[in-house]
Design a protein around this motif. Sequence first.
Motif, PDB file in Angstrom:
ATOM      1  N   SER A  29      -2.665  -8.387  -3.078  1.00  0.00           N
ATOM      2  CA  SER A  29      -3.906  -8.663  -3.789  1.00  0.00           C
ATOM      3  C   SER A  29      -3.869  -8.041  -5.183  1.00  0.00           C
ATOM      4  O   SER A  29      -3.481  -6.882  -5.340  1.00  0.00           O
ATOM      5  CB  SER A  29      -5.107  -8.106  -3.009  1.00  0.00           C
ATOM      6  N   GLU A  86       0.183  -6.300   2.630  1.00  0.00           N
ATOM      7  CA  GLU A  86      -1.209  -6.404   2.174  1.00  0.00           C
ATOM      8  C   GLU A  86      -1.577  -5.314   1.171  1.00  0.00           C
ATOM      9  O   GLU A  86      -2.716  -4.850   1.115  1.00  0.00           O
ATOM     10  CB  GLU A  86      -2.173  -6.396   3.364  1.00  0.00           C
ATOM     11  N   GLY A 113       1.100 -12.039  -0.072  1.00  0.00           N
ATOM     12  CA  GLY A 113       0.025 -11.243   0.518  1.00  0.00           C
ATOM     13  C   GLY A 113      -0.383 -10.013  -0.260  1.00  0.00           C
ATOM     14  O   GLY A 113      -1.067  -9.130   0.279  1.00  0.00           O
TER      15      GLY A 113
END
Length: 271
Positions: A110, A89, A108
């Motif tokens: 961003s 993440e 995952g």
Amino acid sequence: MYETPNRVGLLLDMDGVIYRGKELIEGTASFLETMRRMGVPYLFLTNNSQRTRRDIVKKLSRLGIPSTPDQIFTCAIATARFLAQEKPEATAFVIGENGLASALHVNGISVVDDDPDYVVVGEGRNVNYEMVEAAVRMVAKGAKLVATNMDFSCPTESGIRPGCGAIVAMIEKATGIEAFSVGKPSPVMMRMARKELGLRTAETVMVGDTMYTDILGGVQMGYRTVLVMSGHTRRDEVSRYAYQPDLISERLSEIPLEWLTGTRAEEKLVA
């Protein structure tokens, strides 16, 4: 389908091995059909981070080569998986195109414009000085610099254009920080690709047209290597390198099947 004497699988570079620009290289379609009949798995391996798997499947289809998304492995995919393993993440500021952004999202990661964990650089034609300047500031503040590959130039039908390595070099010089590269010849991508096919080291054959990416990556991993003369490298350049391919072939379709599927070669060969 019939079985080969020894289990083997192929990692196939694309531009210069499968096609040149928009033209399929002679004999490629029949060679791949033979591999399918023999049950020899193969993976298309590219340092081009611009296109998604589906984009590449569509291009191959237009050239008469059937494929599925899981037969495509790009440096963008390898980079995204590597970052997801290192920091799940995570956030990334991205210089690149849809293939890279899509791979990051799937894994995952961003994509952000401020205070990222990573600055990730791929290749593309939409790069501008503002992006590079922003990347320099972020790396200077502590973001980790990652390159999908370090190819300094990319061949096109009208000549070469700056590659990912050229873009990264500006950021490296401005910050004094060296980028970590995931694409060929990095063992990160080469190992991931082998595992995609479920192969062991001795069962893996890397076929490429470039000594300092395809062949170097294969040699470093202990794979058998085939250099084809249908792309980037000229035959008179090969002897300059300290490492050598196991086989030199004019094109993919001229790789001898008995060499490919037989026991591990003891000597360097020229086909």
